[in-house]
Design an enzyme around this catalytic site. Structure first.
Site, short mmCIF file in Angstrom:
data_model
loop_
_atom_site.label_atom_id
_atom_site.label_comp_id
_atom_site.label_asym_id
_atom_site.label_seq_id
_atom_site.Cartn_x
_atom_site.Cartn_y
_atom_site.Cartn_z
CB ALA A 72 21.53 4.68 4.61
CB THR B 183 6.83 9.15 15.89
OG1 THR B 183 8.13 9.18 15.43
CG2 THR B 183 6.65 7.98 17.34
CE LYS C 214 -1.63 2.66 3.00
NZ LYS C 214 -1.84 3.88 2.20
CD GLU D 142 13.74 1.23 9.83
OE1 GLU D 142 13.31 2.42 10.26
OE2 GLU D 142 13.95 0.57 9.30
N GLY E 147 2.95 5.32 13.32
CA GLY E 147 3.71 4.13 13.56
C GLY E 147 3.04 3.75 14.35
#
Length: 525
Positions: A473, A255, A197, A275, A258
Protein backbone atom coordinates in the site's frame (compact mmCIF):
# COMPACT_ATOMS: atom_id res chain seq x y z
CA UNK A 1 33.99 -30.01 17.98
CA UNK A 2 31.36 -28.78 15.54
CA UNK A 3 29.61 -25.52 16.45
CA UNK A 4 25.83 -25.42 16.66
CA UNK A 5 24.06 -22.89 14.47
CA UNK A 6 23.54 -20.37 17.28
CA UNK A 7 27.25 -20.42 18.16
CA UNK A 8 28.43 -19.36 14.73
CA UNK A 9 29.83 -15.81 14.59
CA UNK A 10 27.94 -13.12 12.72
CA UNK A 11 29.38 -12.39 9.32
CA UNK A 12 31.24 -9.13 8.87
CA UNK A 13 28.44 -7.51 6.88
CA UNK A 14 25.93 -7.90 9.73
CA UNK A 15 28.51 -6.97 12.36
CA UNK A 16 29.22 -3.74 10.47
CA UNK A 17 25.49 -3.01 10.20
CA UNK A 18 25.01 -3.43 13.94
CA UNK A 19 27.95 -1.16 14.67
CA UNK A 20 26.71 1.52 12.30
CA UNK A 21 23.24 1.45 13.86
CA UNK A 22 24.43 1.46 17.47
CA UNK A 23 23.13 -2.00 18.35
CA UNK A 24 25.30 -3.53 21.08
CA UNK A 25 25.82 -7.10 22.22
CA UNK A 26 23.56 -6.25 25.17
CA UNK A 27 20.97 -3.48 24.86
CA UNK A 28 18.96 -1.49 27.43
CA UNK A 29 15.25 -1.92 28.00
CA UNK A 30 14.07 1.59 27.24
CA UNK A 31 14.91 5.00 25.83
CA UNK A 32 13.27 8.37 26.38
CA UNK A 33 14.82 9.88 23.28
CA UNK A 34 18.32 10.96 24.20
CA UNK A 35 19.12 8.61 27.06
CA UNK A 36 18.77 4.90 27.76
CA UNK A 37 17.91 2.90 30.85
CA UNK A 38 16.69 -0.42 32.11
CA UNK A 39 19.89 -2.42 32.43
CA UNK A 40 18.96 -3.21 36.01
CA UNK A 41 16.30 -5.73 37.06
CA UNK A 42 14.12 -7.70 34.73
CA UNK A 43 15.16 -10.47 32.39
CA UNK A 44 17.03 -10.57 29.09
CA UNK A 45 16.01 -11.96 25.73
CA UNK A 46 18.29 -13.34 23.06
CA UNK A 47 17.43 -12.38 19.50
CA UNK A 48 18.34 -14.92 16.82
CA UNK A 49 17.97 -14.44 13.09
CA UNK A 50 15.38 -16.69 11.45
CA UNK A 51 17.66 -16.63 8.40
CA UNK A 52 20.55 -18.62 9.88
CA UNK A 53 19.81 -19.02 13.59
CA UNK A 54 22.75 -16.87 14.66
CA UNK A 55 22.53 -14.87 17.85
CA UNK A 56 22.37 -11.20 16.81
CA UNK A 57 22.21 -9.52 20.25
CA UNK A 58 20.42 -9.60 23.58
CA UNK A 59 18.01 -7.08 25.05
CA UNK A 60 16.94 -6.27 28.57
CA UNK A 61 13.19 -6.63 29.05
CA UNK A 62 11.45 -3.73 30.77
CA UNK A 63 9.82 -4.03 34.17
CA UNK A 64 6.67 -2.20 35.34
CA UNK A 65 8.99 0.24 37.14
CA UNK A 66 10.78 1.00 33.87
CA UNK A 67 7.42 1.51 32.19
CA UNK A 68 6.35 4.07 34.79
CA UNK A 69 9.55 6.04 34.28
CA UNK A 70 8.90 6.22 30.56
CA UNK A 71 5.28 7.31 30.97
CA UNK A 72 6.27 10.00 33.45
CA UNK A 73 8.90 11.32 31.04
CA UNK A 74 6.33 11.34 28.25
CA UNK A 75 3.79 13.23 30.33
CA UNK A 76 6.30 15.96 31.15
CA UNK A 77 7.48 16.18 27.55
CA UNK A 78 3.92 16.62 26.28
CA UNK A 79 3.60 19.86 28.24
CA UNK A 80 6.47 21.26 26.18
CA UNK A 81 6.01 19.56 22.81
CA UNK A 82 2.35 20.55 22.35
CA UNK A 83 3.38 24.23 22.50
CA UNK A 84 5.92 23.88 19.69
CA UNK A 85 4.34 25.21 16.46
CA UNK A 86 3.27 22.37 14.20
CA UNK A 87 5.56 23.42 11.29
CA UNK A 88 8.49 23.39 13.72
CA UNK A 89 7.51 19.88 14.78
CA UNK A 90 7.39 19.04 11.08
CA UNK A 91 10.93 20.33 10.65
CA UNK A 92 12.16 17.84 13.24
CA UNK A 93 10.37 15.04 11.42
CA UNK A 94 11.97 16.20 8.14
CA UNK A 95 15.39 15.84 9.70
CA UNK A 96 14.47 12.39 11.02
CA UNK A 97 13.56 11.44 7.45
CA UNK A 98 16.97 12.59 6.28
CA UNK A 99 18.67 10.50 8.99
CA UNK A 100 16.72 7.49 7.74
CA UNK A 101 17.93 8.21 4.21
CA UNK A 102 21.52 8.13 5.43
CA UNK A 103 21.02 4.75 7.10
CA UNK A 104 18.55 3.19 4.63
CA UNK A 105 20.81 0.41 3.43
CA UNK A 106 22.02 -0.61 6.88
CA UNK A 107 18.58 -0.49 8.48
CA UNK A 108 17.07 -2.35 5.53
CA UNK A 109 19.62 -5.13 5.97
CA UNK A 110 18.88 -5.36 9.70
CA UNK A 111 15.13 -5.50 9.05
CA UNK A 112 15.76 -8.33 6.60
CA UNK A 113 18.13 -10.23 8.86
CA UNK A 114 16.16 -9.89 12.10
CA UNK A 115 12.69 -10.46 10.62
CA UNK A 116 13.46 -12.69 7.62
CA UNK A 117 11.90 -10.73 4.76
CA UNK A 118 14.02 -10.45 1.63
CA UNK A 119 16.35 -7.46 1.31
CA UNK A 120 14.22 -5.72 -1.32
CA UNK A 121 11.32 -5.75 1.13
CA UNK A 122 13.56 -4.60 3.98
CA UNK A 123 14.76 -1.64 1.93
CA UNK A 124 11.18 -0.97 0.87
CA UNK A 125 10.09 -0.83 4.48
CA UNK A 126 12.70 1.81 5.28
CA UNK A 127 11.65 3.76 2.18
CA UNK A 128 8.12 3.66 3.54
CA UNK A 129 9.42 5.33 6.71
CA UNK A 130 11.14 8.02 4.67
CA UNK A 131 7.98 8.61 2.66
CA UNK A 132 5.78 8.97 5.75
CA UNK A 133 8.22 11.54 7.14
CA UNK A 134 7.83 13.55 3.93
CA UNK A 135 4.06 13.21 4.17
CA UNK A 136 4.08 14.34 7.80
CA UNK A 137 6.18 17.41 7.00
CA UNK A 138 3.54 18.63 4.56
CA UNK A 139 0.79 17.68 6.98
CA UNK A 140 2.34 19.87 9.69
CA UNK A 141 1.08 22.93 7.77
CA UNK A 142 -2.35 21.47 7.04
CA UNK A 143 -3.85 20.48 10.39
CA UNK A 144 -7.00 22.28 9.38
CA UNK A 145 -10.39 22.63 10.95
CA UNK A 146 -13.71 23.78 9.46
CA UNK A 147 -15.76 26.97 9.63
CA UNK A 148 -19.57 26.79 9.82
CA UNK A 149 -22.29 29.45 9.69
CA UNK A 150 -24.04 30.02 13.00
CA UNK A 151 -27.82 30.31 13.22
CA UNK A 152 -27.33 33.15 15.69
CA UNK A 153 -26.53 36.69 14.52
CA UNK A 154 -23.04 38.01 15.12
CA UNK A 155 -21.74 34.58 15.99
CA UNK A 156 -18.94 32.55 14.41
CA UNK A 157 -18.50 28.78 14.61
CA UNK A 158 -15.53 26.64 13.75
CA UNK A 159 -13.83 23.36 14.59
CA UNK A 160 -10.19 22.86 15.47
CA UNK A 161 -7.94 19.97 16.42
CA UNK A 162 -5.65 19.85 19.46
CA UNK A 163 -2.88 17.40 20.45
CA UNK A 164 -4.24 14.34 22.18
CA UNK A 165 -1.44 13.51 24.65
CA UNK A 166 0.56 10.33 25.15
CA UNK A 167 0.16 7.85 22.27
CA UNK A 168 1.11 4.20 22.74
CA UNK A 169 2.21 2.25 19.66
CA UNK A 170 2.30 -1.56 19.82
CA UNK A 171 3.81 -2.91 16.60
CA UNK A 172 4.14 -6.43 15.18
CA UNK A 173 7.19 -8.39 14.01
CA UNK A 174 6.28 -8.50 10.33
CA UNK A 175 6.75 -4.75 9.80
CA UNK A 176 9.12 -4.06 12.66
CA UNK A 177 9.73 -0.37 11.87
CA UNK A 178 7.30 0.94 9.23
CA UNK A 179 4.17 0.76 11.38
CA UNK A 180 5.94 2.69 14.13
CA UNK A 181 6.77 5.46 11.67
CA UNK A 182 3.21 5.58 10.29
CA UNK A 183 1.95 6.36 13.76
CA UNK A 184 4.82 8.26 15.29
CA UNK A 185 5.55 10.80 12.57
CA UNK A 186 1.89 11.77 12.26
CA UNK A 187 1.43 11.87 16.03
CA UNK A 188 4.58 13.97 16.40
CA UNK A 189 3.49 16.71 13.99
CA UNK A 190 0.08 16.66 15.68
CA UNK A 191 1.80 17.56 18.96
CA UNK A 192 1.62 14.18 20.68
CA UNK A 193 4.39 12.23 22.37
CA UNK A 194 4.83 8.53 21.63
CA UNK A 195 5.75 5.40 23.56
CA UNK A 196 6.68 2.55 21.22
CA UNK A 197 6.56 -1.09 22.27
CA UNK A 198 7.90 -3.16 19.37
CA UNK A 199 7.39 -6.89 19.05
CA UNK A 200 9.64 -8.78 21.43
CA UNK A 201 10.57 -10.91 18.41
CA UNK A 202 12.14 -7.98 16.53
CA UNK A 203 13.35 -5.34 19.03
CA UNK A 204 16.78 -4.68 17.49
CA UNK A 205 15.44 -2.75 14.51
CA UNK A 206 13.52 -0.58 16.98
CA UNK A 207 16.67 0.07 18.98
CA UNK A 208 18.43 0.98 15.74
CA UNK A 209 15.67 3.48 14.87
CA UNK A 210 16.03 5.14 18.26
CA UNK A 211 19.76 5.55 17.66
CA UNK A 212 19.15 6.93 14.16
CA UNK A 213 16.76 9.66 15.31
CA UNK A 214 18.81 10.60 18.39
CA UNK A 215 21.02 13.12 16.57
CA UNK A 216 18.01 14.90 15.10
CA UNK A 217 16.49 15.15 18.58
CA UNK A 218 19.72 16.43 20.12
CA UNK A 219 20.38 18.96 17.36
CA UNK A 220 16.90 20.44 17.85
CA UNK A 221 17.01 20.29 21.67
CA UNK A 222 13.94 18.08 21.80
CA UNK A 223 13.17 17.23 25.44
CA UNK A 224 13.39 13.72 26.81
CA UNK A 225 10.08 11.89 26.52
CA UNK A 226 8.83 12.91 23.07
CA UNK A 227 10.06 9.81 21.20
CA UNK A 228 10.13 6.87 23.61
CA UNK A 229 10.95 3.19 23.21
CA UNK A 230 10.28 0.36 25.64
CA UNK A 231 11.27 -3.28 25.06
CA UNK A 232 8.97 -5.71 26.78
CA UNK A 233 6.61 -8.63 26.56
CA UNK A 234 2.82 -8.83 26.75
CA UNK A 235 2.87 -7.48 30.31
CA UNK A 236 4.11 -4.11 29.09
CA UNK A 237 1.50 -4.06 26.34
CA UNK A 238 -1.18 -4.79 28.94
CA UNK A 239 0.07 -1.98 31.17
CA UNK A 240 -0.14 0.43 28.25
CA UNK A 241 -3.64 -0.72 27.32
CA UNK A 242 -4.99 -0.27 30.85
CA UNK A 243 -3.14 2.99 31.58
CA UNK A 244 -5.40 6.07 31.72
CA UNK A 245 -2.34 8.24 31.16
CA UNK A 246 -2.08 6.88 27.60
CA UNK A 247 -4.71 8.67 25.53
CA UNK A 248 -4.51 6.45 22.44
CA UNK A 249 -3.31 2.92 21.84
CA UNK A 250 -2.44 2.02 18.26
CA UNK A 251 -2.01 -1.74 18.12
CA UNK A 252 -1.07 -3.94 15.17
CA UNK A 253 -1.31 -7.71 15.44
CA UNK A 254 -3.72 -10.62 15.53
CA UNK A 255 -7.45 -10.25 16.00
CA UNK A 256 -7.14 -12.12 19.28
CA UNK A 257 -4.61 -9.59 20.57
CA UNK A 258 -6.68 -6.68 19.26
CA UNK A 259 -9.76 -7.81 21.12
CA UNK A 260 -7.82 -7.78 24.38
CA UNK A 261 -6.41 -4.33 23.69
CA UNK A 262 -9.78 -2.97 22.57
CA UNK A 263 -11.51 -4.34 25.67
CA UNK A 264 -8.91 -2.86 28.02
CA UNK A 265 -8.86 0.55 26.34
CA UNK A 266 -12.63 0.64 25.95
CA UNK A 267 -13.17 -0.15 29.62
CA UNK A 268 -11.40 3.10 30.53
CA UNK A 269 -13.08 4.97 27.63
CA UNK A 270 -9.75 5.59 25.93
CA UNK A 271 -9.12 5.69 22.19
CA UNK A 272 -7.81 2.73 20.23
CA UNK A 273 -6.61 2.29 16.66
CA UNK A 274 -6.60 -1.39 15.77
CA UNK A 275 -4.92 -2.93 12.71
CA UNK A 276 -5.63 -6.65 12.96
CA UNK A 277 -5.99 -9.76 10.85
CA UNK A 278 -6.57 -10.02 7.12
CA UNK A 279 -7.94 -12.84 4.99
CA UNK A 280 -7.42 -11.17 1.68
CA UNK A 281 -8.65 -12.35 -1.70
CA UNK A 282 -7.90 -11.68 -5.33
CA UNK A 283 -10.76 -12.23 -7.77
CA UNK A 284 -9.83 -13.29 -11.31
CA UNK A 285 -12.81 -12.92 -13.60
CA UNK A 286 -13.13 -14.42 -17.06
CA UNK A 287 -12.00 -11.00 -18.35
CA UNK A 288 -8.76 -10.89 -16.33
CA UNK A 289 -5.37 -10.16 -17.88
CA UNK A 290 -3.60 -13.23 -16.53
CA UNK A 291 -0.09 -12.09 -17.39
CA UNK A 292 -0.62 -8.96 -15.32
CA UNK A 293 -2.23 -10.88 -12.49
CA UNK A 294 0.33 -13.63 -11.99
CA UNK A 295 3.08 -11.48 -10.50
CA UNK A 296 0.60 -9.83 -8.13
CA UNK A 297 -0.77 -13.20 -7.04
CA UNK A 298 2.62 -14.73 -6.33
CA UNK A 299 4.06 -11.66 -4.59
CA UNK A 300 0.90 -11.32 -2.53
CA UNK A 301 0.96 -14.97 -1.50
CA UNK A 302 4.68 -15.57 -0.85
CA UNK A 303 6.10 -12.09 -0.21
CA UNK A 304 7.38 -11.82 3.39
CA UNK A 305 6.78 -15.59 3.39
CA UNK A 306 3.06 -14.93 3.73
CA UNK A 307 3.52 -12.87 6.89
CA UNK A 308 1.87 -9.63 5.81
CA UNK A 309 -1.56 -8.63 7.07
CA UNK A 310 -2.26 -7.86 3.39
CA UNK A 311 -0.91 -11.18 2.08
CA UNK A 312 -3.10 -12.88 -0.50
CA UNK A 313 -4.76 -15.86 1.24
CA UNK A 314 -7.50 -16.70 -1.27
CA UNK A 315 -7.54 -16.71 -5.07
CA UNK A 316 -11.10 -16.76 -6.41
CA UNK A 317 -11.07 -17.74 -10.10
CA UNK A 318 -13.86 -17.94 -12.66
CA UNK A 319 -14.45 -21.52 -13.78
CA UNK A 320 -13.58 -20.64 -17.39
CA UNK A 321 -10.03 -19.63 -16.37
CA UNK A 322 -9.55 -21.95 -13.41
CA UNK A 323 -7.51 -24.75 -14.99
CA UNK A 324 -5.35 -22.28 -16.91
CA UNK A 325 -4.54 -20.34 -13.73
CA UNK A 326 -3.84 -23.51 -11.76
CA UNK A 327 -1.51 -24.82 -14.46
CA UNK A 328 0.49 -21.58 -14.56
CA UNK A 329 0.85 -21.39 -10.78
CA UNK A 330 1.96 -25.01 -10.56
CA UNK A 331 4.79 -24.18 -12.97
CA UNK A 332 5.85 -21.08 -11.01
CA UNK A 333 5.72 -22.32 -7.41
CA UNK A 334 8.26 -25.18 -7.61
CA UNK A 335 10.82 -22.77 -9.07
CA UNK A 336 10.55 -20.03 -6.43
CA UNK A 337 14.03 -19.26 -5.04
CA UNK A 338 13.86 -19.95 -1.30
CA UNK A 339 16.82 -19.01 0.84
CA UNK A 340 18.72 -16.48 2.92
CA UNK A 341 16.89 -13.14 2.77
CA UNK A 342 20.09 -11.16 2.13
CA UNK A 343 20.83 -13.19 -0.99
CA UNK A 344 19.80 -11.02 -3.96
CA UNK A 345 18.38 -14.02 -5.83
CA UNK A 346 16.01 -15.03 -3.02
CA UNK A 347 12.28 -14.37 -3.41
CA UNK A 348 11.09 -16.29 -0.34
CA UNK A 349 12.82 -16.03 3.01
CA UNK A 350 12.09 -17.89 6.27
CA UNK A 351 9.15 -17.79 8.61
CA UNK A 352 9.83 -15.83 11.78
CA UNK A 353 10.21 -18.88 14.07
CA UNK A 354 9.30 -22.53 14.60
CA UNK A 355 5.92 -21.60 16.10
CA UNK A 356 5.04 -20.10 12.73
CA UNK A 357 6.20 -23.30 11.03
CA UNK A 358 3.94 -25.32 13.32
CA UNK A 359 0.99 -23.06 12.44
CA UNK A 360 1.80 -23.61 8.74
CA UNK A 361 1.88 -27.39 9.16
CA UNK A 362 -1.26 -27.50 11.29
CA UNK A 363 -3.24 -25.39 8.83
CA UNK A 364 -2.29 -27.64 5.91
CA UNK A 365 -3.16 -30.75 7.87
CA UNK A 366 -6.55 -29.43 8.97
CA UNK A 367 -7.61 -28.04 5.59
CA UNK A 368 -6.88 -31.40 3.97
CA UNK A 369 -8.95 -33.11 6.64
CA UNK A 370 -11.80 -30.78 5.67
CA UNK A 371 -11.53 -31.82 2.02
CA UNK A 372 -8.88 -29.52 0.61
CA UNK A 373 -6.33 -30.80 -1.89
CA UNK A 374 -2.67 -29.84 -1.49
CA UNK A 375 -1.47 -29.11 -5.03
CA UNK A 376 2.12 -28.10 -4.32
CA UNK A 377 4.48 -27.13 -1.52
CA UNK A 378 3.93 -27.57 2.18
CA UNK A 379 7.35 -29.01 2.96
CA UNK A 380 9.68 -27.78 5.71
CA UNK A 381 13.13 -27.52 4.15
CA UNK A 382 16.23 -29.00 5.73
CA UNK A 383 19.89 -29.43 4.86
CA UNK A 384 22.56 -26.92 4.04
CA UNK A 385 21.25 -23.37 4.26
CA UNK A 386 18.03 -24.48 5.93
CA UNK A 387 19.36 -25.58 9.33
CA UNK A 388 17.02 -23.28 11.27
CA UNK A 389 13.92 -25.27 10.36
CA UNK A 390 12.11 -22.03 9.49
CA UNK A 391 12.17 -22.35 5.69
CA UNK A 392 9.08 -23.80 4.03
CA UNK A 393 7.85 -24.35 0.50
CA UNK A 394 4.86 -22.08 -0.20
CA UNK A 395 1.71 -24.12 -0.64
CA UNK A 396 -1.32 -24.00 -2.92
CA UNK A 397 -4.47 -25.77 -1.76
CA UNK A 398 -7.70 -26.31 -3.69
CA UNK A 399 -10.39 -25.47 -1.17
CA UNK A 400 -13.85 -24.10 -0.52
CA UNK A 401 -14.47 -20.82 1.20
CA UNK A 402 -16.55 -22.30 4.02
CA UNK A 403 -13.72 -24.52 5.30
CA UNK A 404 -12.75 -23.59 8.84
CA UNK A 405 -9.08 -23.10 7.95
CA UNK A 406 -9.95 -20.95 4.93
CA UNK A 407 -11.94 -18.74 7.28
CA UNK A 408 -8.88 -18.28 9.50
CA UNK A 409 -5.81 -16.15 8.87
CA UNK A 410 -2.70 -18.34 8.92
CA UNK A 411 0.42 -16.17 8.93
CA UNK A 412 2.27 -18.31 6.41
CA UNK A 413 2.52 -18.81 2.62
CA UNK A 414 -0.66 -20.79 1.97
CA UNK A 415 -2.79 -19.82 -1.03
CA UNK A 416 -6.31 -21.25 -1.20
CA UNK A 417 -7.52 -21.73 -4.77
CA UNK A 418 -11.30 -21.33 -5.02
CA UNK A 419 -13.50 -21.70 -8.12
CA UNK A 420 -16.59 -19.61 -8.83
CA UNK A 421 -19.19 -19.64 -11.58
CA UNK A 422 -21.66 -17.09 -12.89
CA UNK A 423 -21.35 -13.33 -12.60
CA UNK A 424 -18.85 -11.30 -10.60
CA UNK A 425 -21.35 -10.88 -7.78
CA UNK A 426 -20.82 -14.55 -6.94
CA UNK A 427 -17.09 -13.99 -6.52
CA UNK A 428 -17.65 -10.88 -4.40
CA UNK A 429 -19.98 -12.86 -2.13
CA UNK A 430 -17.23 -15.45 -1.63
CA UNK A 431 -14.65 -12.77 -1.00
CA UNK A 432 -16.82 -11.03 1.59
CA UNK A 433 -17.75 -14.31 3.25
CA UNK A 434 -15.06 -14.14 5.95
CA UNK A 435 -14.83 -12.30 9.27
CA UNK A 436 -11.87 -10.16 8.22
CA UNK A 437 -12.03 -7.16 5.91
CA UNK A 438 -8.63 -5.66 5.21
CA UNK A 439 -7.50 -5.84 1.57
CA UNK A 440 -9.10 -7.09 -1.62
CA UNK A 441 -8.42 -7.01 -5.35
CA UNK A 442 -10.00 -7.81 -8.66
CA UNK A 443 -8.36 -8.46 -12.02
CA UNK A 444 -10.66 -7.66 -14.91
CA UNK A 445 -10.66 -5.54 -18.06
CA UNK A 446 -14.46 -5.28 -17.88
CA UNK A 447 -15.61 -1.91 -16.52
CA UNK A 448 -18.95 -3.31 -15.34
CA UNK A 449 -17.19 -5.92 -13.22
CA UNK A 450 -14.64 -3.55 -11.69
CA UNK A 451 -17.23 -0.88 -10.86
CA UNK A 452 -19.47 -3.49 -9.26
CA UNK A 453 -16.50 -4.57 -7.15
CA UNK A 454 -15.89 -0.97 -6.06
CA UNK A 455 -19.56 -0.15 -5.43
CA UNK A 456 -21.06 -0.04 -1.97
CA UNK A 457 -22.57 -3.47 -2.67
CA UNK A 458 -19.12 -4.74 -3.69
CA UNK A 459 -16.00 -5.41 -1.64
CA UNK A 460 -16.52 -4.88 2.08
CA UNK A 461 -12.82 -4.36 2.77
CA UNK A 462 -11.02 -1.18 3.79
CA UNK A 463 -8.78 -1.57 0.73
CA UNK A 464 -10.19 -2.51 -2.68
CA UNK A 465 -7.82 -2.61 -5.67
CA UNK A 466 -8.36 -3.04 -9.39
CA UNK A 467 -5.71 -4.78 -11.50
CA UNK A 468 -3.15 -4.71 -8.70
CA UNK A 469 -2.73 -7.18 -5.85
CA UNK A 470 -3.76 -7.07 -2.20
CA UNK A 471 -0.27 -6.49 -0.86
CA UNK A 472 1.71 -3.28 -0.90
CA UNK A 473 0.00 0.00 0.00
CA UNK A 474 1.14 3.54 -0.70
CA UNK A 475 1.46 5.85 2.31
CA UNK A 476 -0.76 8.53 0.76
CA UNK A 477 -3.94 6.56 1.33
CA UNK A 478 -5.49 5.69 4.68
CA UNK A 479 -4.54 2.10 5.59
CA UNK A 480 -6.86 -0.19 7.50
CA UNK A 481 -9.84 -2.51 7.31
CA UNK A 482 -13.29 -3.41 8.54
CA UNK A 483 -14.95 -6.19 10.54
CA UNK A 484 -12.41 -8.18 12.58
CA UNK A 485 -9.57 -6.19 11.04
CA UNK A 486 -10.44 -3.55 13.63
CA UNK A 487 -11.69 -0.53 11.72
CA UNK A 488 -8.62 1.64 12.31
CA UNK A 489 -6.90 3.85 9.75
CA UNK A 490 -3.22 4.77 9.66
CA UNK A 491 -0.82 6.58 7.34
CA UNK A 492 -2.26 8.95 4.72
CA UNK A 493 -5.44 10.82 3.85
CA UNK A 494 -7.10 12.16 7.04
CA UNK A 495 -5.78 9.40 9.34
CA UNK A 496 -4.03 12.16 11.32
CA UNK A 497 -7.31 13.09 13.00
CA UNK A 498 -7.23 10.04 15.27
CA UNK A 499 -4.14 11.46 16.97
CA UNK A 500 -5.95 14.67 17.92
CA UNK A 501 -8.93 15.76 19.97
CA UNK A 502 -11.66 17.63 18.15
CA UNK A 503 -13.16 20.82 19.50
CA UNK A 504 -16.10 22.95 18.31
CA UNK A 505 -15.87 26.67 19.09
CA UNK A 506 -18.59 29.33 19.01
CA UNK A 507 -17.69 33.01 19.35
CA UNK A 508 -20.22 35.77 20.06
CA UNK A 509 -18.89 39.08 18.81
CA UNK A 510 -22.15 41.00 19.30
CA UNK A 511 -23.71 42.74 22.28
CA UNK A 512 -26.71 40.44 22.63
CA UNK A 513 -26.96 36.83 23.85
CA UNK A 514 -29.39 35.00 21.57
CA UNK A 515 -29.79 31.32 22.43
CA UNK A 516 -29.73 28.49 19.94
CA UNK A 517 -33.01 27.03 18.70
CA UNK A 518 -34.67 30.39 19.48
CA UNK A 519 -35.01 29.61 23.18
CA UNK A 520 -36.17 32.58 25.25
CA UNK A 521 -34.61 32.74 28.68
CA UNK A 522 -34.09 35.97 30.57
CA UNK A 523 -33.28 36.42 34.23
CA UNK A 524 -34.61 39.40 36.20
CA UNK A 525 -32.85 41.32 38.96
Amino acid sequence: MKQTIDQLPLNKEIADVLQQLGVKDKNPAYSTGLSWGGQEGGTTRSIHSPADGNLIATVHMATPEHYDKVVEAAQEAFKVWRKVPAPKRGEVVRQIGNKLREHKEALGKLVSYEMGKILQEGLGEVQEMIDICDFAVGLSRQLHGFTMHSERPEHRMYEQYHPLGVVGVISAFNFPVAVWSWNTMLAAVCGDVVIWKPSEKTPLTAIACQHIIRDALAENEIPEGVFNLIIGDAEIGSLMSHDKRVALISATGSTRMGKKVGEAVGARLGKSLLELGGNNAIILTENADLEMALNAIVFGAVGTCGQRCTSTRRLIVHESRYEQVKERLLKIYPNLPIGHPLDSTTLVGPLIDKDAVSAFNNALEKVQQEGGTLLTGGDVLSGEGYETGTYVKPAIVEAENHYEMVQEETFAPILYLIKYSGEVESAIEIQNGVRQGLSSAIFSTNLLETETFLGHWGSDCGIANVNIGTSGAEIGGAFGGEKETGGGRESGSDAWKVYMRRQTNTINYGRELPLAQGIQFKVMD
